[in-house]
Design a protein around this motif. Structure first.
Motif, short mmCIF file in Angstrom:
data_model
loop_
_atom_site.label_atom_id
_atom_site.label_comp_id
_atom_site.label_asym_id
_atom_site.label_seq_id
_atom_site.Cartn_x
_atom_site.Cartn_y
_atom_site.Cartn_z
N ARG A 267 0.97 -1.20 -0.06
CA ARG A 267 0.08 -0.02 0.02
C ARG A 267 0.79 1.14 -0.03
N LEU A 268 2.15 1.21 0.17
CA LEU A 268 3.01 2.29 0.46
C LEU A 268 3.26 3.20 -0.75
N VAL A 269 3.25 4.50 -0.57
CA VAL A 269 3.24 5.40 -1.60
C VAL A 269 4.32 6.63 -0.96
N GLU A 270 5.21 7.11 -1.78
CA GLU A 270 5.87 8.38 -1.33
C GLU A 270 5.09 9.38 -0.99
N ALA A 271 5.36 10.24 -0.02
CA ALA A 271 4.70 11.50 0.38
C ALA A 271 5.04 12.46 -0.69
N SER A 272 4.07 13.13 -1.46
CA SER A 272 4.19 14.00 -2.54
C SER A 272 4.80 15.30 -1.95
N HIS A 273 4.47 15.90 -0.90
CA HIS A 273 5.04 16.92 -0.21
C HIS A 273 5.17 17.00 1.47
N SER A 274 5.78 17.88 1.76
CA SER A 274 5.88 17.97 3.22
C SER A 274 4.98 18.43 4.21
N ALA A 275 5.06 18.06 5.30
CA ALA A 275 4.13 18.76 6.34
C ALA A 275 3.89 19.93 6.40
N ALA A 276 4.86 20.75 6.31
CA ALA A 276 5.03 22.07 6.30
C ALA A 276 4.10 22.69 4.93
N ALA A 277 4.16 22.03 3.77
CA ALA A 277 3.46 22.20 2.62
C ALA A 277 2.28 21.94 2.83
N GLY A 278 1.75 20.81 3.59
CA GLY A 278 0.42 20.56 3.93
C GLY A 278 -0.19 21.67 4.88
N ALA A 279 0.63 22.18 5.54
CA ALA A 279 0.04 23.39 6.72
C ALA A 279 -0.23 24.76 5.92
N LEU A 280 0.83 24.83 4.85
CA LEU A 280 0.49 26.16 3.93
C LEU A 280 -0.56 25.84 3.05
N MET A 281 -0.93 24.50 2.56
CA MET A 281 -2.17 24.26 1.96
C MET A 281 -3.45 24.46 2.95
N PHE A 282 -3.31 24.03 4.13
CA PHE A 282 -4.51 24.21 4.91
C PHE A 282 -4.81 25.69 5.27
N VAL A 283 -3.87 26.53 5.48
CA VAL A 283 -4.00 27.93 5.77
C VAL A 283 -4.38 28.57 4.56
N ARG A 284 -4.08 28.17 3.45
CA ARG A 284 -4.57 28.94 2.09
C ARG A 284 -5.89 28.80 1.67
N ASP A 285 -6.24 27.44 1.82
CA ASP A 285 -7.61 26.96 1.83
C ASP A 285 -8.46 27.88 2.66
N ARG A 286 -8.27 27.73 3.88
CA ARG A 286 -9.10 28.48 5.16
C ARG A 286 -9.13 30.10 4.98
N MET A 287 -8.15 30.72 4.33
CA MET A 287 -8.15 32.04 3.82
C MET A 287 -9.01 32.29 2.53
N HIS A 288 -8.91 31.27 1.78
CA HIS A 288 -9.75 31.46 0.50
C HIS A 288 -11.44 31.10 0.74
N ALA A 289 -11.67 30.27 1.73
CA ALA A 289 -12.99 29.92 2.16
C ALA A 289 -13.51 31.23 2.92
N GLU A 290 -12.70 31.95 3.49
CA GLU A 290 -13.13 33.14 4.34
C GLU A 290 -13.71 34.29 3.36
N VAL A 291 -12.85 34.35 2.52
CA VAL A 291 -13.22 35.44 1.19
C VAL A 291 -14.44 34.77 0.75
N GLU A 292 -14.80 33.66 0.21
CA GLU A 292 -15.92 33.24 -0.31
C GLU A 292 -17.18 33.45 0.40
N GLU A 293 -17.06 33.20 1.72
CA GLU A 293 -18.30 33.29 2.90
C GLU A 293 -18.41 34.90 2.91
N ALA A 294 -17.34 35.66 2.89
CA ALA A 294 -17.60 37.11 2.93
C ALA A 294 -18.45 37.56 1.72
N TRP A 295 -18.18 37.04 0.37
CA TRP A 295 -18.69 37.59 -0.79
C TRP A 295 -20.21 36.77 -0.72
#
Length: 295
Positions: A267-295
């Motif tokens: 079942r093993l696969v190589e991780a495509s990105h790091s945990a820090a990259a995942g955290a950056l993805m996470f905050v970017r998605d949350r910021m975009h969601a807030e903008v969409e909610e505001a509109w």
């Protein structure tokens, strides 16, 4: 107005930061000491901020005011609600703060946000899965010393227990016990004093000695066999049907993964990105969601 996004991967050994402009690529990397919440909230913020400063320095940008930065932080210990609340309460004034477990941000990074499972074994150990329907489950991650089976801290703790037994004469003193004595104390008083002061990070620093003495000491070999079995049981529990790709991360996990059963290794696969990259993805998605909610 938030101008910069920072993804933080904070564990029991180190803190890593990725810096990006709000809608741009990564422009800087930074690193500092541990920011696991179980090692102290003040230390966690100190090392998070130091990693952020190093990321700005690497990008050639003067450190801006905090309110211009949004942080997505995946931190060890966030699942402990009092620690999580204390960390949020101690926010020194960033424009936006999103926190999650380090296992979840690593899961996002490993599979690029797609469904999958992850097993992390470094200073601590934990597994998490994200299913196609968006549900999540965590296995392990109960924290040191009661949990974190198969991790570096777990290996170090059991190495010290073995060294104590050898000092008492309950077991034979082999290479592993002698190396622990050399690092932590050669007599009862010295070893006791070391144990009184040691925490998760200190115990994890002994894990390399277990690997180094595997060939010459049955005690070390036995500990690694137990660690492998513990991690494999976590991997099986997180996805019992074995339907999702599994990424194994962390220094101990990468060393032991080749010892897993063929069923798990398939079942093993190589991780495509790091945990820090995942955290950056996470905050970017949350910021975009807030903008969409505001509109």
């Amino acid at each position: 107005m938030v101008e910069f996004l920072v993804g933080i991967d904070g564990g029991g050994t180190s803190t890593r930061a990725l810096l990006a402009r709000r809608d741009g690529p990564v422009i800087g990397h930074g690193q500092a000491g541990p920011s696991a919440l179980g090692q102290g909230i003040a230390q966690a913020w100190r090392h998070v901020e130091l990693a952020i400063r190093h990321a700005f320095h690497a990008a050639g940008i003067a450190m801006p005011s905090r309110e211009r930065c949004a942080i997505g932080a995946g931190l060890s210990g966030v699942s402990n609600r009092p620690w999580c609340d204390a960390f949020v309460a101690a926010d020194p004034g960033y424009g936006h703060l999103e926190i999650e477990t380090d296992s979840y941000t690593m899961l996002l990074g490993a599979h690029g946000g797609a469904p999958g499972a992850i097993l992390i074994a470094g200073t601590g150990s934990v597994a998490e899965v994200l299913r196609a329907d968006g549900t999540r489950t965590t296995v392990g991650g109960w924290g040191f010393p009661v949990g974190d089976e198969g991790s570096g801290a777990w290996l170090g703790l059991h190495a010290v227990r073995h060294a104590q037994a050898a000092l008492d004469g309950r077991v034979n003193a082999g290479p592993l016990a002698r190396e622990v004595w050399a690092e932590c104390g050669r007599d009862r008083d010295a070893l006791q004093a070391w144990c009184d002061q040691a925490g998760q990070f200190a115990y994890a620093q002994l894990a390399p000695a277990v690997f180094e003495n595997e060939a010459s000491d049955p005690a070390a070999a036995g500990l690694l066999a137990r660690a492998t079995a513990a991690l494999e049981s976590i991997a099986l529990a997180i996805d019992p049907r074995g339907q999702l790709p599994l990424a194994v991360c962390g220094s101990v996990g990468r060393l032991l993964v080749t010892r897993f059963s063929p069923a798990v290794r398939s079942r093993l696969v190589e991780a495509s990105h790091s945990a820090a990259a995942g955290a950056l993805m996470f905050v970017r998605d949350r910021m975009h969601a807030e903008v969409e909610e505001a509109w």
